[in-house]
Design an enzyme around this catalytic site. Structure first.
Site, short mmCIF file in Angstrom:
data_model
loop_
_atom_site.label_atom_id
_atom_site.label_comp_id
_atom_site.label_asym_id
_atom_site.label_seq_id
_atom_site.Cartn_x
_atom_site.Cartn_y
_atom_site.Cartn_z
CE LYS A 163 -0.24 -0.22 5.07
NZ LYS A 163 -1.06 -0.68 6.21
NE ARG A 208 -6.56 0.56 11.04
CZ ARG A 208 -5.33 0.31 10.59
NH1 ARG A 208 -4.34 1.15 10.84
NH2 ARG A 208 -5.07 -0.79 9.91
CE1 TYR A 263 12.22 32.17 3.13
CE2 TYR A 263 11.65 29.85 3.31
CZ TYR A 263 11.75 31.00 2.56
OH TYR A 263 11.37 30.98 1.24
CG MET A 319 7.94 23.90 -0.61
SD MET A 319 6.77 24.85 -1.58
CE MET A 319 5.81 25.67 -0.31
C1 LIG Z 1 -0.36 -1.64 6.91
C2 LIG Z 1 -0.96 -2.90 7.42
C3 LIG Z 1 -0.17 -4.05 7.59
C4 LIG Z 1 1.34 -4.05 7.47
O1 LIG Z 1 1.87 -3.51 8.67
P1 LIG Z 1 3.45 -3.52 8.95
O2 LIG Z 1 3.58 -3.03 10.33
O3 LIG Z 1 4.04 -2.57 7.98
O4 LIG Z 1 3.90 -4.91 8.74
C5 LIG Z 1 -0.80 -5.22 7.93
N1 LIG Z 1 -2.14 -5.26 8.12
C6 LIG Z 1 -2.92 -4.16 8.01
C7 LIG Z 1 -4.37 -4.26 8.24
C8 LIG Z 1 -2.36 -2.94 7.67
O5 LIG Z 1 -3.13 -1.85 7.58
#
Ligand SMILES: *Cc1c(COP(=O)(O)O)cnc(C)c1O
Length: 377
Positions: free
Chosen positions: A40, A136, A267, A315
């Site tokens: 992801k 979550r 800055y 930036m």
């Molecule tokens: C991002 C994610 C993972 C991977 O987590 P890591 O700590 O990077 O191994 C696994 N399961 C879910 C549901 C996630 O959102």
């Protein structure tokens, strides 16, 4: 390899061989469980498609993504292995048509998946997410029976196949935290309830990187490795040393100048030179993922040692104080890398800045050119 690839003016260098090697080592570690590489967020900033090829070359059998568009992009790039979409929102039609495993954590999303499957004329692969304590995604203990019931009803109508049951830890990166055992037990209950109702999942899974590395009994049928594939982890101290960080962020000094004592730099003049000194300009700024909080920190490696970031990170650029070192325009500066050349790691940046390495890796701006080495694709 960082040592042999030409340095560009600014460059995010990704060692795909490191990803392949990491995944191979992880497969060996969890032998008996299948391995999903989580790619992801553009493969944690490493490039989703090349990272995914590298992970498959290391032995991963599954790919995981957060959203439906990422899953569709993997199929469009030619990946035919099982792909799981971890978040449940949006229209799943395109993903279902491409045989992506979609997740549901509510009866309402099971209904959305079924409707999309009927429209597409396919049987959707559906995984059910139990909320065992993260609060979550996923169904709470109270809502889980209704989600299972909805999924089994849709399965009986032929529009979905329940392929997996999964959950996610809240605190797997706090070794010994009692919530880990509690969530494992809650997940076992959720699995037992679903299987008693008639679900026959291909895979039951809960472990991410931190859990799989530290709690072997969490590995179950499948491990979802994200950070570890890239040589990163959220565990204290970072990933074990047998994993190799795959990402290097580096640049060439765009300008070097000699300035007198008492010169205000960048800055706000938050840095003022205490003596005559040499300043070097690095063409990376907060738009490129260098946090403003790095001002004043010795997080830059050049000419074989560390140097402090002088004044405000802008930036597009920041300044380094090289003292009387004969720094020159064009010199290579490394912000983070695998760490074996004395350069900082993303883990160190995370520790210094009060965040995690993933935050640094995923935050590199789009205008930094990417160079991939060591891959076949
Ligand atoms: C991002 C994610 C993972 C991977 O987590 P890591 O700590 O990077 O191994 C696994 N399961 C879910 C549901 C996630 O959102």
């Amino acid at each position: 390899m960082p040592g042999t690839t030409p340095v560009e003016d600014r460059q995010l260098l990704v060692d795909l061989g490191a990803i392949t090697g990491n995944v191979a080592a992880l497969c060996e570690l969890v032998r008996g469980s299948q391995v999903m590489a989580v790619v992801k967020a553009d493969g944690y900033g490493h490039g989703m498609v090349p990272a995914a090829w590298a992970a498959l070359a290391g032995g991963a059998g599954w790919l995981g993504v957060a959203d439906l568009a990422e899953a569709v992009a993997l199929r469009q790039a030619g990946f035919s292995v099982p792909v799981l979409c971890l978040m449940a929102f949006g229209d799943p039609g395109q993903a279902i048509r491409r045989n992506v495993d979609v997740t549901a954590g509510s009866a309402a999303f099971v209904t959305a998946v079924e409707a999309a499957a009927v429209r597409a004329g396919v049987r959707a692969r559906l995984q059910l997410e139990a909320d065992t304590g993260l609060s979550r995604g996923g169904a709470t203990r109270a809502d889980w029976p209704a989600v299972v019931e909805a999924a089994l009803a849709a399965q009986a109508r032929g529009s979905v196949q329940v392929t997996g049951l999964w959950s996610h830890f809240a605190s797997a990166d706090l070794p010994g935290n009692p919530s880990v055992a509690a969530q494992l037990a809650a997940f076992a209950d959720a699995v037992a309830l679903a299987e008693k109702a008639g679900v026959t999942p291909e895979v039951r899974h809960i472990a991410n990187t931190a859990a799989a590395l530290t709690v072997p009994e969490s590995r179950l049928d499948l491990v979802r490795f994200g950070g570890a594939c890239y040589g990163l982890s959220t565990l204290p101290g970072g990933a074990p040393s047998w994993l190799r960080p795959a990402m290097t962020l580096r640049a060439r000094l765009a300008l070097v100048k000699r300035v007198p004592a008492g010169t205000g730099v960048s800055y706000g003049h938050r840095y003022v030179t205490s003596r005559e000194t040499t300043l070097g300009l690095v063409p990376l700024g907060y738009a490129d993922g260098v946090p403003r909080g790095a001002a004043g920190r010795s997080l830059v490696s050049a000419r074989g040692r560390r140097w402090p970031i002088a004044g405000t990170v802008c930036m597009d650029q920041f300044v380094v104080d090289f003292g009387d070192e004969p720094a020159a325009a064009g010199d290579e500066v490394v912000l983070f890398g695998p760490g074996n050349g004395g350069e900082p790691t993303a883990q160190e940046w995370g520790e210094v800045l009060g965040t995690i390495s993933y935050d640094l890796a995923t935050g590199i701006g789009a205008r930094v050119p990417r160079t991939h080495t060591g891959g076949d694709h």
